[in-house]
Motif scaffolding. Structure first.
Motif, PDB file in Angstrom:
ATOM      1  N   THR A  67      40.403  29.122   4.867  1.00 56.07           N
ATOM      2  CA  THR A  67      40.313  29.742   3.540  1.00 56.07           C
ATOM      3  C   THR A  67      39.322  29.011   2.659  1.00 56.07           C
ATOM      4  OG1 THR A  67      42.627  30.397   3.751  1.00 56.07           O
ATOM      5  CG2 THR A  67      41.645  30.516   1.558  1.00 56.07           C
ATOM      6  N   LEU A  68      39.355  27.671   2.719  1.00 60.37           N
ATOM      7  CA  LEU A  68      38.399  26.882   1.940  1.00 60.37           C
ATOM      8  C   LEU A  68      36.976  27.166   2.387  1.00 60.37           C
ATOM      9  CD1 LEU A  68      37.688  24.582  -0.034  1.00 60.37           C
ATOM     10  CD2 LEU A  68      38.071  22.986   1.846  1.00 60.37           C
ATOM     11  N   LEU A  69      36.772  27.252   3.698  1.00 56.12           N
ATOM     12  CA  LEU A  69      35.430  27.487   4.230  1.00 56.12           C
ATOM     13  C   LEU A  69      34.890  28.830   3.760  1.00 56.12           C
ATOM     14  CD1 LEU A  69      33.516  25.923   6.149  1.00 56.12           C
ATOM     15  CD2 LEU A  69      34.360  27.351   7.990  1.00 56.12           C
ATOM     16  N   HIS A  70      35.700  29.855   3.789  1.00 46.41           N
ATOM     17  CA  HIS A  70      35.239  31.177   3.368  1.00 46.41           C
ATOM     18  C   HIS A  70      35.133  31.293   1.848  1.00 46.41           C
ATOM     19  CE1 HIS A  70      35.110  33.056   7.305  1.00 46.41           C
ATOM     20  NE2 HIS A  70      36.278  32.522   7.584  1.00 46.41           N
ATOM     21  N   SER A  71      35.790  30.385   1.116  1.00 50.23           N
ATOM     22  CA  SER A  71      35.633  30.408  -0.343  1.00 50.23           C
ATOM     23  C   SER A  71      34.254  29.925  -0.770  1.00 50.23           C
ATOM     24  CB  SER A  71      36.706  29.532  -0.998  1.00 50.23           C
ATOM     25  OG  SER A  71      36.495  28.151  -0.687  1.00 50.23           O
ATOM     26  N   TRP A  72      33.550  29.251   0.128  1.00 47.00           N
ATOM     27  CA  TRP A  72      32.188  28.797  -0.166  1.00 47.00           C
ATOM     28  C   TRP A  72      31.148  29.871   0.133  1.00 47.00           C
ATOM     29  CZ3 TRP A  72      33.134  23.697   2.956  1.00 47.00           C
ATOM     30  CH2 TRP A  72      33.999  22.879   2.236  1.00 47.00           C
ATOM     31  N   CYS A  73      31.588  31.038   0.523  1.00 46.07           N
ATOM     32  CA  CYS A  73      30.678  32.112   0.905  1.00 46.07           C
ATOM     33  C   CYS A  73      30.781  33.251  -0.100  1.00 46.07           C
ATOM     34  CB  CYS A  73      30.996  32.638   2.306  1.00 46.07           C
ATOM     35  SG  CYS A  73      31.154  31.334   3.553  1.00 46.07           S
ATOM     36  N   ALA A  74      29.672  33.894  -0.332  1.00 48.60           N
ATOM     37  CA  ALA A  74      29.619  35.064  -1.197  1.00 48.60           C
ATOM     38  C   ALA A  74      28.455  35.936  -0.738  1.00 48.60           C
ATOM     39  CB  ALA A  74      29.438  34.669  -2.668  1.00 48.60           C
ATOM     40  N   ASN A  75      28.726  37.225  -0.603  1.00 48.48           N
ATOM     41  CA  ASN A  75      27.710  38.192  -0.162  1.00 48.48           C
ATOM     42  C   ASN A  75      27.120  37.816   1.200  1.00 48.48           C
ATOM     43  OD1 ASN A  75      28.014  39.560  -2.634  1.00 48.48           O
ATOM     44  ND2 ASN A  75      26.513  38.221  -3.614  1.00 48.48           N
ATOM     45  N   GLY A  76      27.975  37.246   2.060  1.00 51.34           N
ATOM     46  CA  GLY A  76      27.528  36.905   3.401  1.00 51.34           C
ATOM     47  C   GLY A  76      26.675  35.656   3.488  1.00 51.34           C
ATOM     48  N   LYS A  77      26.534  34.901   2.387  1.00 54.95           N
ATOM     49  CA  LYS A  77      25.720  33.689   2.383  1.00 54.95           C
ATOM     50  C   LYS A  77      26.614  32.480   2.142  1.00 54.95           C
ATOM     51  CE  LYS A  77      21.503  35.919   0.703  1.00 54.95           C
ATOM     52  NZ  LYS A  77      20.448  35.913  -0.333  1.00 54.95           N
ATOM     53  N   PHE A  78      26.235  31.373   2.745  1.00 55.06           N
ATOM     54  CA  PHE A  78      26.991  30.129   2.625  1.00 55.06           C
ATOM     55  C   PHE A  78      26.401  29.305   1.488  1.00 55.06           C
ATOM     56  CE2 PHE A  78      28.225  25.813   3.642  1.00 55.06           C
ATOM     57  CZ  PHE A  78      29.529  25.956   4.070  1.00 55.06           C
ATOM     58  N   HIS A  79      27.209  28.973   0.494  1.00 60.68           N
ATOM     59  CA  HIS A  79      26.753  28.189  -0.651  1.00 60.68           C
ATOM     60  C   HIS A  79      27.010  26.709  -0.344  1.00 60.68           C
ATOM     61  CE1 HIS A  79      25.967  31.538  -3.491  1.00 60.68           C
ATOM     62  NE2 HIS A  79      26.815  32.151  -2.689  1.00 60.68           N
ATOM     63  N   THR A  80      25.972  26.040   0.134  1.00 62.00           N
ATOM     64  CA  THR A  80      26.114  24.647   0.547  1.00 62.00           C
ATOM     65  C   THR A  80      26.443  23.749  -0.632  1.00 62.00           C
ATOM     66  OG1 THR A  80      24.407  25.132   2.199  1.00 62.00           O
ATOM     67  CG2 THR A  80      25.026  22.838   1.906  1.00 62.00           C
ATOM     68  N   HIS A  81      25.987  24.107  -1.830  1.00 63.13           N
ATOM     69  CA  HIS A  81      26.246  23.262  -2.995  1.00 63.13           C
ATOM     70  C   HIS A  81      27.743  23.228  -3.328  1.00 63.13           C
ATOM     71  CE1 HIS A  81      22.033  22.487  -4.070  1.00 63.13           C
ATOM     72  NE2 HIS A  81      21.812  23.699  -3.617  1.00 63.13           N
ATOM     73  N   LEU A  82      28.457  24.334  -3.074  1.00 61.68           N
ATOM     74  CA  LEU A  82      29.902  24.328  -3.285  1.00 61.68           C
ATOM     75  C   LEU A  82      30.578  23.404  -2.282  1.00 61.68           C
ATOM     76  CD1 LEU A  82      30.587  28.123  -3.920  1.00 61.68           C
ATOM     77  CD2 LEU A  82      30.316  26.301  -5.610  1.00 61.68           C
ATOM     78  N   ALA A  83      30.100  23.432  -1.036  1.00 60.70           N
ATOM     79  CA  ALA A  83      30.653  22.527  -0.022  1.00 60.70           C
ATOM     80  C   ALA A  83      30.359  21.077  -0.374  1.00 60.70           C
ATOM     81  CB  ALA A  83      30.080  22.873   1.349  1.00 60.70           C
ATOM     82  N   TYR A  84      29.161  20.808  -0.875  1.00 58.22           N
ATOM     83  CA  TYR A  84      28.813  19.438  -1.254  1.00 58.22           C
ATOM     84  C   TYR A  84      29.683  18.950  -2.400  1.00 58.22           C
ATOM     85  CZ  TYR A  84      26.280  15.773  -3.713  1.00 58.22           C
ATOM     86  OH  TYR A  84      25.952  14.607  -4.362  1.00 58.22           O
TER      87      TYR A  84
END
Length: 513
Positions: free
Chosen positions: A322-339
């Motif tokens: 769930t955490l991993l998919h919360s960093w995604c929006a519109n099919g793109k991975f937001h690396t800054h949220l993960a960082y």
């Protein structure tokens, strides 16, 4: 191939097009048309390599047959995979010769190498004589990264260290201001690291060495020693809103980039590498059900390590997904949220920003807060370092600022603590900095909402005082005790209601009382 070999050109002079002429000398290097012509040419080669694999005399590479992989092309780098027998290599060589006759692109025998795996010595020699290529040895570099059949040793990262050292030790870099150094570290050096960090976890010794070079470059060297450091490197690598310079912390950014591959391996199909990894190492399973193996590649073991960190931090596999998919929006991975999730934060940030209500154990949070407060750079510490001359509390502007005064003895702090103690229905406490923390750390840490509420109020109050102090220094913005008290109660209530949804009648109502 006719559209490539029979090209005609015209010139535009003063806005008017004049004549046509046939191209005879090819294109200049860097011409905008060259990438398109290259793609068209390589598409022909790609189709013929796929066609020859349908012949009975040609076999796929043993680790490529299930996905039909024959080659990889990037710019002028071409890698062809085939079975290590003479008939397969003969067909590939025939295709390359036919392609060279059409396009004039011949394989350079001096720059082309052939690599074997599990092939008998007699067959190796026969293939080398047939092709005229020299036998290569691992590791070799592809697209700037070392490819190896075993785990990379420290010396394999020498190219990265050399490039970073050259960027920060250039003669013109030493004349930069602090703002220029921040820009150089954030753009040039960070760009060099970014490419390597996205391929796997870097060894901690390499990260430590790069951080050391960046520290020496940023603060400067004087008499073979680094100059006086008024601010820690960890603080500099924090966002600007937290008082840092916005330089990303390398270890956390490395994990954030690798976590993107964990996300890609959870998708149905996201490219050749993901398809190959799912088919062979994972055996059509999922990344969540696999553990690290010695025969896995270093990149795959890095991905599994980050996956395990996510599961350990969130408490369960479902929460990590769930955490991993919360960093995604519109099919793109937001690396800054993960960082932002991986990077070290203040304890109070951890208390209020942990996903899924995963709170820190109260006793550990209090002890960590005590250690944190001792590291905060108050005015008295800056005065001892000789950075400033006058020591005056930012909140009351009367007494000298220290840890004990700022967090407990200042009239502003006492008023904020008094309001929170009334809200928590506690009284009779002494305003002693160390004694308060020892008393809190000695309390029993039961899994009850009152204990979580107590710790949240304590850590939140400490953070609110430090945030108010920084707000008055750096933003010239002051909040009254009532405003700070209301914001603090609201933040604690939101956290508690998220962790214990049934407490709206106990805490939520008292917030507005």
């Amino acid at each position: 191939m006719g559209c490539i070999s029979s090209s005609w050109f015209s010139l535009k002079i003063n806005g008017a097009t004049h004549g046509f002429f046939k191209g005879r000398s090819g294109l200049r290097q860097g011409d905008p048309l060259s990438p398109y012509l290259f793609v068209l040419s390589m598409e022909v080669l790609s189709r013929y390599l796929r066609v020859i694999c349908s012949k009975p005399s040609v076999s796929y590479h043993p680790k490529c047959s299930r996905i039909g992989l024959t080659h990889l092309i990037f710019a002028d780098d071409l890698m062809i995979f085939t079975r290590g027998d003479v008939p397969s290599v003969q067909e590939v060589l025939t295709t390359l010769n036919e392609f060279a006759a059409w396009t004039g692109l011949h394989a350079n025998t001096e720059k082309t190498e052939i690599y074997f795996g599990g092939v008998q010595l007699e067959i190796r020699e026969e293939i080398k004589v047939l092709t005229g290529f020299t036998e290569g040895n691992f590791p070799f570099r592809y697209l700037g990264l070392p490819l190896n059949t075993t785990k990379n040793t420290i010396d394999k990262y020498g190219m990265l260290i050399t490039k970073v050292h050259a960027a920060v030790q250039h003669w013109s870099s030493t004349l930069l201001s602090y703002a220029g150094k921040v820009q150089l570290l954030s753009s040039v050096v960070f760009g060099l690291e970014n490419f390597w960090c996205s391929s796997g976890l870097l060894p901690k010794s390499i990260i430590k060495l790069i951080d050391q070079m960046c520290k020496n470059f940023f603060w400067g060297i004087e008499h073979s020693h680094r100059k006086l450091v008024p601010k820690s490197w960890k603080s500099i690598c924090s966002p600007r809103v937290e008082g840092g310079f916005g330089i990303k912390e390398l270890l956390s950014w490395n994990k954030a980039l690798v976590s993107k591959w964990v996300w890609k391996l959870t998708l149905p199909s996201t490219g050749i590498w993901c398809n190959w990894t799912t088919t062979y190492p994972l055996h059509n399973g999922t990344i969540w059900d696999i553990s690290a193996k010695d025969y896995f590649s270093e990149s795959l073991n890095s991905i599994i390590a980050v996956k395990n960190d996510l599961i350990h931090a969130t408490g369960s596999q479902a929460a990590a997904q769930t955490l991993l998919h919360s960093w995604c929006a519109n099919g793109k991975f937001h690396t800054h949220l993960a960082y932002d999730w991986f990077r070290p934060k203040f304890v109070v940030n951890t208390m209020f920003k942990l996903p899924f209500g995963q709170a820190v154990e109260p006793k550990k949070a209090i002890i960590a807060s005590l250690a944190l407060q001792k590291r905060l750079t108050t005015v008295d510490i800056l005065q001892r370092r000789g950075i400033i001359i006058v020591n005056r509390c930012t909140l009351c502007k009367s007494a000298a600022e220290s840890h004990s005064h700022l967090f407990f003895k200042c009239p502003y702090s006492q008023a904020l603590w008094g309001g929170m103690l009334v809200w928590m229905k506690l009284s009779g406490r002494s305003h002693c900095y160390v004694a308060e923390f020892k008393w809190c750390a000695g309390r029993k840490t039961k899994k009850h909402w009152k204990h979580a509420w107590f710790v949240s109020c304590l850590v939140g109050t400490l953070y609110a005082l430090w945030a108010e102090r920084n707000s008055r220094i750096f933003r010239d913005k002051e909040n009254t005790v009532e405003q700070a008290l209301f914001s603090l109660k609201f933040a604690v209530s939101v956290y508690m209601l998220h962790k214990f949804p049934t407490l709206h009648t106990r805490i939520g109502v008292s917030l507005h009382a």
